[in-house]
Design an enzyme around this catalytic site. Structure first.
Site, PDB file in Angstrom:
ATOM      1  N   VAL A  73       0.827  -1.209   0.000  1.00 33.09           N
ATOM      2  CA  VAL A  73       0.000   0.000   0.000  1.00 33.09           C
ATOM      3  C   VAL A  73       0.858   1.255   0.000  1.00 33.09           C
ATOM      4  CG1 VAL A  73      -1.684   1.336   1.322  1.00 33.09           C
ATOM      5  CG2 VAL A  73      -1.947  -1.137   1.101  1.00 33.09           C
ATOM      6  N   GLU A  79      -7.387   2.494   1.731  1.00 34.70           N
ATOM      7  CA  GLU A  79      -7.071   2.197   0.333  1.00 34.70           C
ATOM      8  C   GLU A  79      -8.020   1.119  -0.194  1.00 34.70           C
ATOM      9  OE1 GLU A  79      -5.761  -0.857  -0.695  1.00 34.70           O
ATOM     10  OE2 GLU A  79      -5.610  -1.719   1.302  1.00 34.70           O
ATOM     11  N   ARG A  99      -6.585  -3.108  -5.789  1.00 35.95           N
ATOM     12  CA  ARG A  99      -6.541  -4.529  -6.137  1.00 35.95           C
ATOM     13  C   ARG A  99      -5.121  -4.874  -6.578  1.00 35.95           C
ATOM     14  NH1 ARG A  99     -10.264  -4.795 -11.013  1.00 35.95           N
ATOM     15  NH2 ARG A  99      -9.295  -2.736 -11.272  1.00 35.95           N
ATOM     16  N   GLU A 100      -4.553  -5.886  -5.963  1.00 34.01           N
ATOM     17  CA  GLU A 100      -3.231  -6.304  -6.395  1.00 34.01           C
ATOM     18  C   GLU A 100      -3.305  -6.758  -7.849  1.00 34.01           C
ATOM     19  OE1 GLU A 100      -0.890  -8.694  -3.778  1.00 34.01           O
ATOM     20  OE2 GLU A 100      -2.063  -8.087  -2.036  1.00 34.01           O
ATOM     21  N   PHE A 152     -16.640 -10.668  -8.744  1.00 33.74           N
ATOM     22  CA  PHE A 152     -16.496 -11.505  -7.547  1.00 33.74           C
ATOM     23  C   PHE A 152     -17.535 -12.632  -7.490  1.00 33.74           C
ATOM     24  CE2 PHE A 152     -14.212  -7.688  -6.606  1.00 33.74           C
ATOM     25  CZ  PHE A 152     -13.087  -8.121  -5.902  1.00 33.74           C
ATOM     26  N   HIS A 186     -16.943 -15.559  -9.342  1.00 34.13           N
ATOM     27  CA  HIS A 186     -16.241 -16.631 -10.036  1.00 34.13           C
ATOM     28  C   HIS A 186     -15.896 -17.729  -9.034  1.00 34.13           C
ATOM     29  CE1 HIS A 186     -15.983 -14.125 -13.580  1.00 34.13           C
ATOM     30  NE2 HIS A 186     -15.498 -13.141 -12.833  1.00 34.13           N
ATOM     31  N   ALA A 187     -16.458 -18.888  -9.237  1.00 35.22           N
ATOM     32  CA  ALA A 187     -16.215 -20.004  -8.317  1.00 35.22           C
ATOM     33  C   ALA A 187     -14.767 -20.457  -8.395  1.00 35.22           C
ATOM     34  CB  ALA A 187     -17.145 -21.164  -8.662  1.00 35.22           C
ATOM     35  N   GLY A 247      -8.150 -15.452  -0.741  1.00 32.36           N
ATOM     36  CA  GLY A 247      -6.918 -15.338   0.040  1.00 32.36           C
ATOM     37  C   GLY A 247      -6.377 -13.934  -0.104  1.00 32.36           C
ATOM     38  N   CYS A 300      -5.762  -8.925   2.220  1.00 27.60           N
ATOM     39  CA  CYS A 300      -6.869  -8.123   2.758  1.00 27.60           C
ATOM     40  C   CYS A 300      -8.046  -8.947   3.271  1.00 27.60           C
ATOM     41  CB  CYS A 300      -7.359  -7.130   1.701  1.00 27.60           C
ATOM     42  SG  CYS A 300      -6.158  -5.860   1.271  1.00 27.60           S
TER      43      CYS A 300
END
Length: 440
Positions: A11, A151, A154-155, A252, A254-255, A260, A263
């Site tokens: 971050v 913040e 998204r990585e 978000f 998506h199976a 992990g 965050c």
């Protein structure tokens, strides 16, 4: 504006580089000499697409510097951002605020003029008021304000998220602090990106609530995926049908093998603890945490079934171990549950990941690292696609199957289809939430 950024982790470094690209003078501070030396050489200690070139550009423009000397860094600064780690505290699930409070005290002792102390780290509700108390106790004469500025990066897409945010959240107590924050984010104000200005507690809660809700969406679709396998429904079609509803949205959904990263795991645990502390339990989130662990174990069960009931003596090729693509982050990745289960069960595990090896070598003992999927596949009994890197989306599956001893594939990200696997010569294909194991 002059900004000091305390902490050069994910971050802090991304934020510092992006603030300097706004035109501000930014000094990034870290007490790790090796990390500062690395940054001064122009090397980036994390993997984030585009960060190396953006950092080099702003260093060359003399807007961005790195140091271990905090007093010098905050001399003349308009704002000091605290961007240090807040890991889950062992034993109770709370966010560990040790580093935040240590940074606040160090800032207080070094500051000699009015300054806005901004918490960028993810912290529980009430933390910024504790920061105020720590600073006031350490330097009663200091003129300062505190602000909360969580913040939402998204990585793998952090630079774009910073430069083109869905929103910026700023929690302040005074108009003076609000003006400083407005000036810092002036480039975004001018381009009319939403800036949500609120009180300290609401800003702190927004961060936790947002991450917990996204974790809930992931967990929900994974529960639906398990039901789809029992009923014969296809979770990809279900997700598509759900996501087209504007009230739900397609992201978000998506199976896969569970969430992990840096965050979601710690933030859901921290929010659950906050609810318990205030005698207002967030029961949905408590279940999300439990179910997410169950999902990982369910993936292990899938793989045992694909291995005819036992990992012992099997050679398994694993594609991807980071928690998501476009990052080297291994924190709480599903691989940290799934891979050790295979190794512990007696399997020979061969792993490849475009960026995961640096962290993965010490986090996944007992595995063999390979340079690419084809090397990993040689003489393997089972192929497991665990992280959906682009490099794994267009594999020559026929070549992979020819290299393998067995012809079994577990696609835990639903990148391919049973038809793809059959055409390539696989004899068994397992995915998530579609048709279960398909013998071919």
């Amino acid at each position: 504006m002059k900004i000091a950024m305390i902490g050069t982790g994910y971050v802090g470094l991304v934020s510092g580089v992006c603030f300097s690209d706004f035109g501000h003078e930014v000094v990034c501070v870290d007490n790790n000499p090796a990390k500062i030396e690395m940054l001064e050489r122009g090397e980036v200690p994390i993997y984030e697409p585009g960060l190396d070139s953006l950092m080099a550009k702003n260093v060359e423009a003399a807007r961005l510097t790195f140091t271990r000397d905090l007093p010098t860094a905050i001399d003349g600064a308009d704002a000091v951002f605290i961007a240090v780690g807040t890991p889950t505290r062992r034993g109770d699930g709370h966010a560990d605020l040790t580093y935040v409070m240590a940074a606040a005290e160090e800032i207080a002792k070094a500051a000699k003029h009015y300054i806005v102390i901004v918490t960028k780290s993810t912290v529980p509700v009430g933390t910024n008021r504790k920061v105020r108390e720590v600073v006031a106790a350490a330097n009663p004469a200091l003129d300062f304000d505190v602000a909360s500025n969580p913040e939402f990066l998204r990585e793998g897409a952090a630079i774009d998220d910073f430069m083109k945010p869905d929103r910026v959240v700023v929690g302040v107590e005074t108009e003076r602090a609000g003006k400083v924050m407005e000036e810092i984010y002036r480039p975004l104000y001018l381009r009319e990106f939403p800036i949500v200005t609120t009180d300290l507690e609401s800003a702190e809660m927004i961060k936790y609530a947002a991450n917990a809700f996204l974790a809930t969406k992931i967990t929900f679709i994974n529960e639906i995926a398990a039901l789809c396998e029992k009923t014969g429904a296809n979770v990809k079609e279900v997700s598509k049908g759900m996501g087209l509803d504007g009230r739900i949205g397609k992201t978000f959904l998506h199976a896969g093998p569970g969430y992990g990263g840096s965050c979601f795991p710690k933030d859901t645990k921290a929010l659950a603890r906050i609810g318990q502390d205030y005698a207002s339990p967030v029961q949905i989130i408590e279940q999300v945490i439990k179910i997410n662990e169950d999902v990982k174990r369910r993936m292990v069960d899938k793989l045992i079934d694909l291995c005819d009931g036992s990992f012992n003596g099997k050679t398994i090729a694993v594609l991807g171990v980071t928690f998501k693509p476009n990052t080297d982050d291994m924190r709480d990745a599903p691989s940290l549950t799934i891979v050790p289960a295979m190794v512990g069960g007696g399997a020979k595990v061969r792993v490849t990941d475009p960026q995961g090896r640096r962290e993965g070598e010490h986090m996944l003992p007992g595995v063999e690292w390979c340079d690419d999927p084809y090397q990993a596949a040689v003489d393997a009994d089972v192929l497991v696609l665990l992280t959906e890197w682009n490099e794994f989306r267009a594999l020559d599956l026929g070549r992979i199957a020819e290299l393998m001893r067995g012809k079994k594939m577990a696609d835990l990200r639903n990148v391919y289809t049973v038809e793809d696997a059959r055409a390539a010569g696989f004899t068994a294909y397992e995915s998530v939430g579609r048709t279960g194991k398909a013998a071919m």
